[in-house]
Design an enzyme around this catalytic site. Structure first.
Site, short mmCIF file in Angstrom:
data_model
loop_
_atom_site.label_atom_id
_atom_site.label_comp_id
_atom_site.label_asym_id
_atom_site.label_seq_id
_atom_site.Cartn_x
_atom_site.Cartn_y
_atom_site.Cartn_z
CG HIS A 32 -11.83 -4.90 0.72
ND1 HIS A 32 -13.04 -5.55 0.64
CD2 HIS A 32 -11.57 -4.46 -0.53
CE1 HIS A 32 -13.49 -5.51 -0.61
NE2 HIS A 32 -12.60 -4.86 -1.35
CG ASN A 67 -17.08 -4.21 -2.50
OD1 ASN A 67 -18.19 -4.64 -2.24
ND2 ASN A 67 -16.25 -4.84 -3.28
CD GLU A 95 -16.08 -7.95 -5.85
OE1 GLU A 95 -15.94 -7.37 -4.74
OE2 GLU A 95 -15.21 -7.91 -6.72
P1 FAE Z 1 -5.45 4.27 -0.49
O1 FAE Z 1 -6.45 4.42 -1.56
O2 FAE Z 1 -4.75 2.97 -0.35
O3 FAE Z 1 -4.37 5.43 -0.70
C1 FAE Z 1 -3.22 5.56 0.09
C2 FAE Z 1 -2.13 6.20 -0.76
O4 FAE Z 1 -1.09 6.65 0.11
C3 FAE Z 1 -1.49 5.25 -1.76
O5 FAE Z 1 -1.47 5.87 -3.03
C4 FAE Z 1 -0.08 5.04 -1.21
O6 FAE Z 1 0.88 4.82 -2.23
C5 FAE Z 1 0.17 6.33 -0.47
N1 FAE Z 1 1.13 6.23 0.65
C6 FAE Z 1 1.15 5.30 1.62
N2 FAE Z 1 2.12 5.57 2.51
C7 FAE Z 1 2.75 6.71 2.07
C8 FAE Z 1 3.85 7.46 2.55
N3 FAE Z 1 4.50 7.14 3.68
N4 FAE Z 1 4.23 8.55 1.84
C9 FAE Z 1 3.57 8.89 0.70
N5 FAE Z 1 2.52 8.20 0.20
C10 FAE Z 1 2.11 7.11 0.89
O7 FAE Z 1 -6.06 4.59 0.93
N6 FAE Z 1 -12.83 -1.12 -2.65
C11 FAE Z 1 -14.10 -0.92 -3.02
O8 FAE Z 1 -14.85 -0.23 -2.32
N7 FAE Z 1 -14.60 -1.47 -4.18
C12 FAE Z 1 -13.83 -2.26 -4.99
O9 FAE Z 1 -14.29 -2.72 -6.03
C13 FAE Z 1 -12.48 -2.51 -4.60
N8 FAE Z 1 -11.68 -3.32 -5.33
C14 FAE Z 1 -10.36 -3.44 -4.98
C15 FAE Z 1 -9.51 -4.19 -5.80
C16 FAE Z 1 -8.15 -4.26 -5.52
C17 FAE Z 1 -7.24 -5.07 -6.40
C18 FAE Z 1 -7.62 -3.55 -4.41
C19 FAE Z 1 -6.15 -3.58 -4.09
C20 FAE Z 1 -8.46 -2.80 -3.59
C21 FAE Z 1 -9.83 -2.76 -3.86
N9 FAE Z 1 -10.69 -2.01 -3.07
C22 FAE Z 1 -12.00 -1.87 -3.41
C23 FAE Z 1 -10.21 -1.35 -1.84
C24 FAE Z 1 -10.06 0.17 -1.98
O10 FAE Z 1 -9.32 0.48 -3.15
C25 FAE Z 1 -9.37 0.71 -0.72
O11 FAE Z 1 -10.21 0.41 0.39
C26 FAE Z 1 -9.13 2.20 -0.77
O12 FAE Z 1 -8.31 2.55 -1.86
C27 FAE Z 1 -8.49 2.70 0.53
O13 FAE Z 1 -8.52 4.11 0.52
P2 FAE Z 1 -7.55 4.94 1.45
O14 FAE Z 1 -7.84 6.38 1.23
O15 FAE Z 1 -7.61 4.42 2.83
#
Ligand code: FAE
Length: 557
Positions: free
Chosen positions: A498, A536, A413
């Site tokens: 990721h 991503n 990227e």
């Molecule tokens: P996620 O979105 O992480 O959500 C999990 C949620 O569960 C969070 O809000 C937690 O606080 C909550 N949680 C966890 N444990 C508990 C618990 N025990 N009790 C209550 N709540 C809890 O999961 N991906 C892309 O495709 N494109 C991008 O441009 C991109 N850029 C990124 C930039 C950064 C800085 C970061 C950190 C990530 C990036 N990602 C990107 C990755 C993407 O945001 C990530 O793969 C997804 O958010 C994961 O989705 P999930 O539903 O697995």
């Protein structure tokens, strides 16, 4: 009572009022966040998340009985909640992070990338920025400990960055919404029918996420994408395909930012600590739709700590209500007919490993905790010549990458470095093919879950990234920057954005995310994906969740 009749009874007999705090519930949710008043931001995508999701906020009462509890409000959790609600099921979501609907004293909900404060980091007293140095100077600084939006979670060999708050990773990510090329899909998820994914679920996910493409004509002339055009020039001169990728930023809003007509967000460098405007994060898409069903409620600042079978059917779930210092101020116990684990790869992987190994869910199989990978993330910067400036103004939303997946195992990227000054640097986040997989392990002596990642494993990723950047440097007569990740350190090999895996599809679960060993427990987030998506990941996480929840609604409910 059987598990099935529990759910039916719960759906029929319990109104939302009985299991959430009554009239005070919405205010109660806001009060958890502090004394400042709810916001009313500019219209359109500039508006604050509160405008569309405040009706979700309703902290659950201890003792409540609910049909479905979703742990986490990221991509997987949001898909599950919306589709279950549309199917007529009442859903409660527990989210350990804040609601992010209330501005701070500067009038903004989220902190700026260049001016981190307590809103930036999850329970840290010092920032841990992905780039920790600039021109030889350390750039981290002390901040008050607070339940901020970005978690830099440290394990022995790697720091895993994750979003915290209602909307999960969508709050802090770069919005790059990439569907992997169909040819590589069978290697990513071998037990999933690519036909259904590419004909039905990827399109469904992209539509619901609001994925769109930047106006190429505008991009060609926009000051804020000079860095990307320099990236393209260098990629193409070395013979690499430069591919535009879609995103979830409102591109029309960005044009207005550039024209000075609206408050700046992407053009003010906002991204990893949240975007105050412009980004179509989950609270504006899936969660807004979920709010509109009237069947979904959310407890922010509630962390699920235990799930165990309940005597009368369903599951007893323990939640800690946190204050903004991270302290537990109340412990609640509720009963849920079904539980969807959507805490993200790390949240779900750690929680299930602990629940299995401490006896709460002993029948979970030995695949729980395994298959974790970093999507091959590695970062680097290149020092350009003085005649190749990348621009003082850089949009924080990337739009393109260099595709050398087939020949070199890397997709890089072209990332912004939104410092506000000319740096003459090109910056990249490479996603690489890597065979390395770690596992979560319960550490009884320390009372925590560890991850068996070894920093040396990133060498495969560095080698893959070098297939692109060694060639570009040779062609351009340029060198790597060695001042971004530590003194004389070229590679950002200490981190991932990721995380994927930890409860892999068709291993820890069946082929639709039903956990082996327990009826009514599901995984529906990035934990299902075995360590890599080649691009991503959030579109793939969303599309897989769409596929799985459709099957679960059709057959289990
Ligand atoms: P996620 O979105 O992480 O959500 C999990 C949620 O569960 C969070 O809000 C937690 O606080 C909550 N949680 C966890 N444990 C508990 C618990 N025990 N009790 C209550 N709540 C809890 O999961 N991906 C892309 O495709 N494109 C991008 O441009 C991109 N850029 C990124 C930039 C950064 C800085 C970061 C950190 C990530 C990036 N990602 C990107 C990755 C993407 O945001 C990530 O793969 C997804 O958010 C994961 O989705 P999930 O539903 O697995």
């Amino acid at each position: 009572m059987s598990e099935r009749s529990f759910s039916a009874e719960a759906s029929r007999g319990l109104t939302r009022r009985r299991f959430v705090t009554g009239t005070g519930s919405v205010l109660g949710g806001l009060a958890l966040l502090g004394p400042t008043a709810p916001t009313a931001y500019a219209a359109g995508t500039g508006e604050a998340t509160a405008a569309r999701t405040d009706s979700l906020l309703a902290p659950i009462e201890s003792g409540a009985r609910i049909p479905v509890l979703v742990v986490g409000t990221g991509y997987g959790g949001a898909v599950a909640a919306l589709r279950l609600a549309q199917a007529g099921v009442d859903v409660h979501m527990a989210e350990m992070g804040m609601a992010w609907d209330t501005p701070g004293s500067d009038g903004k909900i989220f902190a700026n990338t260049t001016r981190p404060d307590q809103r930036s980091f999850w329970l840290r007293t010092r920032t841990k920025q992905p780039l920790c140095q600039f021109l030889g100077y350390p750039i981290d600084k002390d901040i008050p400990r607070y339940t901020g939006a970005l978690d830099a979670e440290d394990f022995a060999g790697i720091t895993v960055y994750q979003g915290r708050g209602v909307g999960g990773g969508s709050l802090v990510n770069g919005g790059m919404a990439v569907t992997p090329r169909r040819e590589i899909f069978p290697a990513l998820l071998p037990t999933v029918d690519p036909g259904a994914m590419y004909d039905v679920y990827y399109p469904r996910a992209n539509q619901a996420l609001g994925v769109g493409s930047v106006d190429r004509a505008w991009w060609e002339g926009a000051d804020c994408y000079q860095y990307a055009r320099v990236g393209r020039k260098h990629a193409e001169r070395s013979g690499f395909p430069f591919v535009f990728v879609p995103g979830v930023y409102d591109w029309d809003y960005m044009k207005q930012e550039a024209a000075g007509a609206v408050p700046r967000s992407a053009l003010d460098g906002e991204v990893i600590y949240g975007n105050n405007h412009g980004k179509k994060s989950l609270p504006k898409t899936y969660l807004a739709q979920a709010a509109a069903t009237g069947r979904v409620t959310v407890s922010p600042l509630h962390e699920v700590t235990t799930v165990t079978p309940a005597a009368g059917g369903g599951y007893t779930v323990t939640l800690n209500r946190l204050d903004t210092t991270g302290a537990t101020v109340e412990t609640k116990t509720v009963t849920a007919g079904r539980v969807f684990f959507a805490g993200g790869s790390v949240g779900t992987g750690k929680l299930l490993t602990r629940l299995r190994d401490t006896g709460a869910l002993p029948a979970l199989n030995d695949q729980v905790g395994k298959g974790w990978g970093d999507n091959g993330n590695v970062m680097c910067g290149r020092a350009n010549h003085l005649w190749d400036p990348t621009g003082a103004l850089q949009s924080s939303m990337p739009t393109a990458g260099i595709d050398n997946w087939d020949a070199g195992g890397a997709f890089a990227e072209v990332a912004p470095l939104p410092t506000g000054i000319e740096t003459f640097a090109s910056f990249y986040l490479a996603i690489t093919r890597t065979p390395r997989r770690a596992e979560f392990r319960w550490n009884p002596a320390a009372g925590r879950v560890d991850l068996t990642w070894d920093r040396a494993w990133k060498q495969t990723s560095i080698d893959a990234a070098k297939t692109i950047f060694d060639k570009i440097n040779a062609k351009e007569g340029t060198v790597y920057r060695s001042d971004l990740f530590g003194a004389y350190k070229i590679w950002g090999d200490h981190l991932t954005y990721h995380p994927l895996g930890g409860a892999v599809l068709d291993r820890a679960t069946d082929n639709y995310g039903r956990l082996h060993g327990y009826t009514g427990l599901y995984v529906i987030d990035g934990a299902l994906i075995p360590g890599s998506t080649g691009v991503n990941p959030f579109v793939t996480i969303t599309a897989l969740a769409e596929r799985n929840i459709e099957k679960i609604i059709a057959t289990d409910l």
